[in-house]
Motif scaffolding. Structure first.
Motif, PDB file in Angstrom:
ATOM      1  N   UNK A   1      -3.790 -11.684  -5.393  1.00 44.57           N
ATOM      2  CA  UNK A   1      -2.839 -10.607  -5.662  1.00 44.57           C
ATOM      3  C   UNK A   1      -3.278  -9.324  -4.946  1.00 44.57           C
ATOM      4  N   UNK A   2      -4.576  -9.002  -5.026  1.00 46.60           N
ATOM      5  CA  UNK A   2      -5.103  -7.808  -4.354  1.00 46.60           C
ATOM      6  C   UNK A   2      -4.964  -7.953  -2.838  1.00 46.60           C
ATOM      7  N   UNK A   3      -5.282  -9.145  -2.307  1.00 45.49           N
ATOM      8  CA  UNK A   3      -5.131  -9.371  -0.866  1.00 45.49           C
ATOM      9  C   UNK A   3      -3.690  -9.157  -0.428  1.00 45.49           C
ATOM     10  N   UNK A   4      -2.741  -9.628  -1.234  1.00 44.63           N
ATOM     11  CA  UNK A   4      -1.327  -9.445  -0.886  1.00 44.63           C
ATOM     12  C   UNK A   4      -0.932  -7.978  -0.896  1.00 44.63           C
ATOM     13  N   UNK A   5      -1.463  -7.187  -1.843  1.00 46.37           N
ATOM     14  CA  UNK A   5      -1.194  -5.749  -1.871  1.00 46.37           C
ATOM     15  C   UNK A   5      -1.706  -5.099  -0.592  1.00 46.37           C
TER      16      UNK A   5
ATOM     17  N   UNK B   1       0.362  -6.019   2.573  1.00 47.28           N
ATOM     18  CA  UNK B   1       1.602  -5.246   2.686  1.00 47.28           C
ATOM     19  C   UNK B   1       1.327  -3.858   3.278  1.00 47.28           C
ATOM     20  N   UNK B   2       0.172  -3.284   2.953  1.00 42.69           N
ATOM     21  CA  UNK B   2      -0.198  -1.982   3.515  1.00 42.69           C
ATOM     22  C   UNK B   2      -0.501  -2.094   5.010  1.00 42.69           C
ATOM     23  N   UNK B   3      -1.237  -3.134   5.411  1.00 39.26           N
ATOM     24  CA  UNK B   3      -1.743  -3.246   6.787  1.00 39.26           C
ATOM     25  C   UNK B   3      -0.703  -3.864   7.746  1.00 39.26           C
ATOM     26  N   UNK B   4       0.282  -4.575   7.208  1.00 42.93           N
ATOM     27  CA  UNK B   4       1.271  -5.298   8.020  1.00 42.93           C
ATOM     28  C   UNK B   4       1.972  -4.418   9.058  1.00 42.93           C
ATOM     29  N   UNK B   5       2.399  -3.208   8.736  1.00 38.92           N
ATOM     30  CA  UNK B   5       3.092  -2.388   9.751  1.00 38.92           C
ATOM     31  C   UNK B   5       2.235  -2.048  10.973  1.00 38.92           C
TER      32      UNK B   5
ATOM     33  N   UNK C   1      -2.116   4.682  -2.217  1.00 34.28           N
ATOM     34  CA  UNK C   1      -1.082   4.148  -3.103  1.00 34.28           C
ATOM     35  C   UNK C   1      -1.099   2.617  -3.170  1.00 34.28           C
ATOM     36  N   UNK C   2      -1.529   1.966  -2.091  1.00 36.37           N
ATOM     37  CA  UNK C   2      -1.588   0.506  -2.111  1.00 36.37           C
ATOM     38  C   UNK C   2      -2.734   0.003  -3.002  1.00 36.37           C
ATOM     39  N   UNK C   3      -3.592   0.901  -3.453  1.00 35.32           N
ATOM     40  CA  UNK C   3      -4.707   0.546  -4.329  1.00 35.32           C
ATOM     41  C   UNK C   3      -4.591   1.241  -5.686  1.00 35.32           C
ATOM     42  N   UNK C   4      -3.429   1.788  -5.990  1.00 32.88           N
ATOM     43  CA  UNK C   4      -3.254   2.565  -7.220  1.00 32.88           C
ATOM     44  C   UNK C   4      -3.483   1.734  -8.478  1.00 32.88           C
ATOM     45  N   UNK C   5      -3.374   0.426  -8.387  1.00 31.64           N
ATOM     46  CA  UNK C   5      -3.610  -0.431  -9.561  1.00 31.64           C
ATOM     47  C   UNK C   5      -5.037  -0.279 -10.086  1.00 31.64           C
ATOM     48  N   UNK C   6      -5.966   0.195  -9.230  1.00 31.00           N
ATOM     49  CA  UNK C   6      -7.336   0.412  -9.699  1.00 31.00           C
ATOM     50  C   UNK C   6      -7.422   1.587 -10.671  1.00 31.00           C
TER      51      UNK C   6
END
Length: 149
Positions: free
Chosen positions: A29-33, A36-40, A124-129
């Motif tokens: 799940x963390x890798x997928x988050x 999504x950040x690095x894909x662009x 923001x892509x790590x805000x779940x922490x």
């Protein structure tokens, strides 16, 4: 907050099985988050990891050292590096003494891409922490280190 039991619709045999499944599930799940950040930026997570290793080294790095430093070990590190080379993000050279030894160095273009990513990274892509405190993060990290022995 959904539990691993709810998310996977599974009844685990015991808490250690639940823990193992939860570590794997959450890791993905963390890798997928992060993906999504690095894909662009046109990079995979392992390619980003290689660039970060090379930026930190500030010099030529042996391919075996790159492999050993990677967070996510990959059997196809050479192919990943070839793609970075094609994009102009790294430079490659072979050892004069032993042609089997390959060295990489981040290019100026690679440094610029990492700078762009750093500038874009607002966390923001790590805000779940934010859902855990520093003490909880430390305990979980210690447990994970303990698992690896």
């Amino acid at each position: 907050m959904a539990s691993i039991d709810d998310d996977t619709k599974t009844n685990f045999a015991n808490d250690k099985h639940r823990f193992a499944a939860n570590v794997i599930y959450t890791s993905n799940w963390i890798k997928n988050q992060f993906y999504e950040f690095i894909k662009p930026f046109g990079l995979s997570s392992p390619q980003f990891n290689i660039l970060r290793i090379l930026r930190g080294a500030k010099d030529w790095v042996n391919m075996n050292d790159i492999k050993s430093r990677m967070v996510e070990k990959s059997p196809n590190t050479t192919r990943l590096c070839d793609k970075l080379l094609e994009k102009g993000l790294v430079e490659r050279r072979r050892s004069e003494k032993d042609r089997r030894l390959v060295f990489l160095k981040i290019s100026e273009q690679g440094l610029q891409l990492l700078k762009e990513i750093d500038e874009h990274d607002d966390g923001s892509h790590m805000s779940f922490f934010n859902n855990i405190n520093d003490d909880e993060a430390k305990v979980v990290s210690q447990i994970l280190d303990k698992l690896r022995g």
